[in-house]
Design an enzyme around this catalytic site. Structure first.
Site, mmCIF file in Angstrom:
data_model
loop_
_atom_site.group_PDB
_atom_site.id
_atom_site.type_symbol
_atom_site.label_atom_id
_atom_site.label_comp_id
_atom_site.label_asym_id
_atom_site.label_seq_id
_atom_site.Cartn_x
_atom_site.Cartn_y
_atom_site.Cartn_z
ATOM 1 N N ARG A 60 33.493 74.067 45.371
ATOM 2 C CA ARG A 60 32.816 73.677 46.612
ATOM 3 C C ARG A 60 31.305 73.550 46.387
ATOM 4 N NH1 ARG A 60 31.561 77.515 51.282
ATOM 5 N NH2 ARG A 60 31.047 76.172 53.053
ATOM 6 N N HIS A 64 29.035 70.337 47.251
ATOM 7 C CA HIS A 64 27.862 70.416 48.120
ATOM 8 C C HIS A 64 26.600 69.977 47.395
ATOM 9 C CE1 HIS A 64 29.410 73.234 51.542
ATOM 10 N NE2 HIS A 64 30.321 72.345 51.172
ATOM 11 N N SER A 74 20.223 70.959 43.026
ATOM 12 C CA SER A 74 19.285 71.319 44.096
ATOM 13 C C SER A 74 19.849 72.426 44.975
ATOM 14 C CB SER A 74 18.928 70.089 44.946
ATOM 15 O OG SER A 74 20.092 69.439 45.426
ATOM 16 N N GLU A 86 18.260 74.213 50.324
ATOM 17 C CA GLU A 86 19.635 73.909 50.721
ATOM 18 C C GLU A 86 20.484 75.159 50.918
ATOM 19 O OE1 GLU A 86 21.445 71.027 48.056
ATOM 20 O OE2 GLU A 86 19.532 69.986 47.860
ATOM 21 N N ASN A 92 25.980 75.913 53.505
ATOM 22 C CA ASN A 92 25.874 76.630 52.230
ATOM 23 C C ASN A 92 25.761 78.141 52.361
ATOM 24 O OD1 ASN A 92 25.980 74.264 50.706
ATOM 25 N ND2 ASN A 92 23.779 73.926 50.895
ATOM 26 N N PRO A 160 29.626 67.065 54.742
ATOM 27 C CA PRO A 160 30.621 66.962 55.821
ATOM 28 C C PRO A 160 30.981 68.351 56.354
ATOM 29 C CG PRO A 160 31.236 65.596 53.950
ATOM 30 C CD PRO A 160 30.109 66.465 53.488
ATOM 31 N N HIS A 190 41.213 71.690 49.150
ATOM 32 C CA HIS A 190 41.486 72.730 50.136
ATOM 33 C C HIS A 190 42.815 73.428 49.868
ATOM 34 C CE1 HIS A 190 38.593 70.916 53.395
ATOM 35 N NE2 HIS A 190 37.977 71.397 52.334
ATOM 36 N N THR A 191 43.507 73.007 48.833
ATOM 37 C CA THR A 191 44.732 73.706 48.437
ATOM 38 C C THR A 191 44.417 75.084 47.860
ATOM 39 O OG1 THR A 191 46.790 73.516 47.162
ATOM 40 C CG2 THR A 191 44.784 72.756 46.084
ATOM 41 N N ASP A 244 45.300 77.396 52.369
ATOM 42 C CA ASP A 244 46.668 76.951 52.099
ATOM 43 C C ASP A 244 47.546 78.195 52.040
ATOM 44 O OD1 ASP A 244 49.006 75.880 51.128
ATOM 45 O OD2 ASP A 244 48.120 74.911 49.383
ATOM 46 N N SER A 247 49.919 79.848 49.089
ATOM 47 C CA SER A 247 49.640 79.382 47.716
ATOM 48 C C SER A 247 48.169 79.005 47.574
ATOM 49 C CB SER A 247 50.531 78.193 47.356
ATOM 50 O OG SER A 247 50.224 77.057 48.143
#
Length: 326
Positions: A60, A64, A74, A86, A92, A160, A190-191, A244, A247
């Protein structure tokens, strides 16, 4: 006249983008720091098995980073008295793994001072961490340099949010040169991983209308009951939930199957089946093989890893990833 004057500018921009990406290459450090990638891999293979849940936040972090000023590390810079970086932006504030990146960077600095960038370090660690937990591998061409600017407002505007609808997601991905297929595939990350209740999905349970009440009608009712059992108030800032369930440590197809059952955790997950194109892609992935998902996911990761890279004499090679060189 305006369109005629714009065309050369567009061509120049595309040429610059192409040349910057072309400057990345496999084994960029073969001569300047031949052990660099092995140092990264060895550290990841030694420590990620003891902390497998760290793979998701590091992946992630890479995402980002690339969505704000390109993949230039950055996201690693600390705020100063004159600048809010950031790291301080809401998207974050739940990132983890900064110390892990710092440790890898310190090993690289000990071997080859001032050679391997923090941006390449993130990219390599993210890939190796995912592979170490049994996930897909992808090519990581190197040669990125580190950016000199880190701004919290830019992070808030470009990354997003989990509350994003489909139109917003497509726009923010398109701004980075990524298409709907990339959106669907990269969402597949996202799993693995977890999410915090109040920052990610509480509004879907308690305040979907924005008036202090209401549940998201697109959320499966039985799943909502399970979420409410753990996330008991909309202000819960400590409870976490598996992205998820069942799992969340395995890079598999279950995420897509859950999304089709209206059990995606975020609004942004649910948004993927509100569009016929993305829904069709998700159905294809869910009904396909893990190996096909891995292959396609790898392509999008390579593409993402080239967003706005700084090469040549742009930026710098930070000695310490959290601060600019003096």
């Amino acid at each position: 006249m305006e369109s005629m004057s714009f065309a050369p500018i567009l061509i120049m921009f595309l040429c610059f983008l192409g040349s910057s990406q072309a400057a990345l290459k496999m084994n960029f450090y073969a001569k300047t720091c031949p052990k660099a990638e092995k140092i990264v891999l060895d550290y990841v293979k030694e420590h990620i098995p003891n902390a497998p849940t760290l793979a998701a936040p590091i992946l992630r972090m890479h995402f980002h980073d690339c969505f704000v000023r390109g993949c230039d590390a950055s996201v690693l810079l600390n705020s100063t008295s004159n600048n809010t970086a950031e790291k301080a932006a809401v998207p974050n504030q739940t990132l983890r793994g900064f110390d892990f990146i710092d440790k890898v960077k310190s090993l690289l600095e000990a071997q080859c001072p001032g050679v391997v960038s923090c941006a390449d370090t993130i990219a390599l660690v993210a890939r190796d961490a995912v592979v170490t937990i049994g996930g897909p591998s992808w090519s990581v061409p190197t040669g990125r340099r580190d950016g000199l600017i880190s701004n919290s407002t830019e992070a808030a505007n470009n990354i997003p949010a989990p509350t994003s609808n489909f139109t917003t997601l497509v726009t923010k991905f398109a701004n980075q040169g990524l298409n709907v297929k990339d959106l669907v595939l990269l969402s597949g990350a996202h799993t693995i991983g977890i999410a915090h209740c109040n920052q990610s999905f509480a509004a879907r349970l308690y305040n979907f209308t924005g008036n202090g009440s209401g549940q998201d009608p697109s959320l499966d009712s039985e799943y909502a009951v399970k979420l409410k059992a753990k996330c008991q108030t909309p202000l819960d800032n400590t409870t976490i939930f598996e992205m998820d369930p069942g799992s969340f440590r395995t890079f598999d197809l279950d995420y897509y199957k859950l999304v089709l059952k209206r059990r995606g955790l975020f609004v942004s997950d649910a948004a993927l089946i509100t569009n016929s194109t993305s829904r069709s892609q998700i159905i294809g992935l869910a009904q396909g093989t893990v190996s096909n998902f891995y292959t396609e996911f790898a392509k999008s990761m390579v593409k993402m890893g080239k967003i706005g890279v700084k090469t040549g004499s742009s930026g710098e090679i930070r000695k310490n990833c959290a601060v600019l060189n003096s």
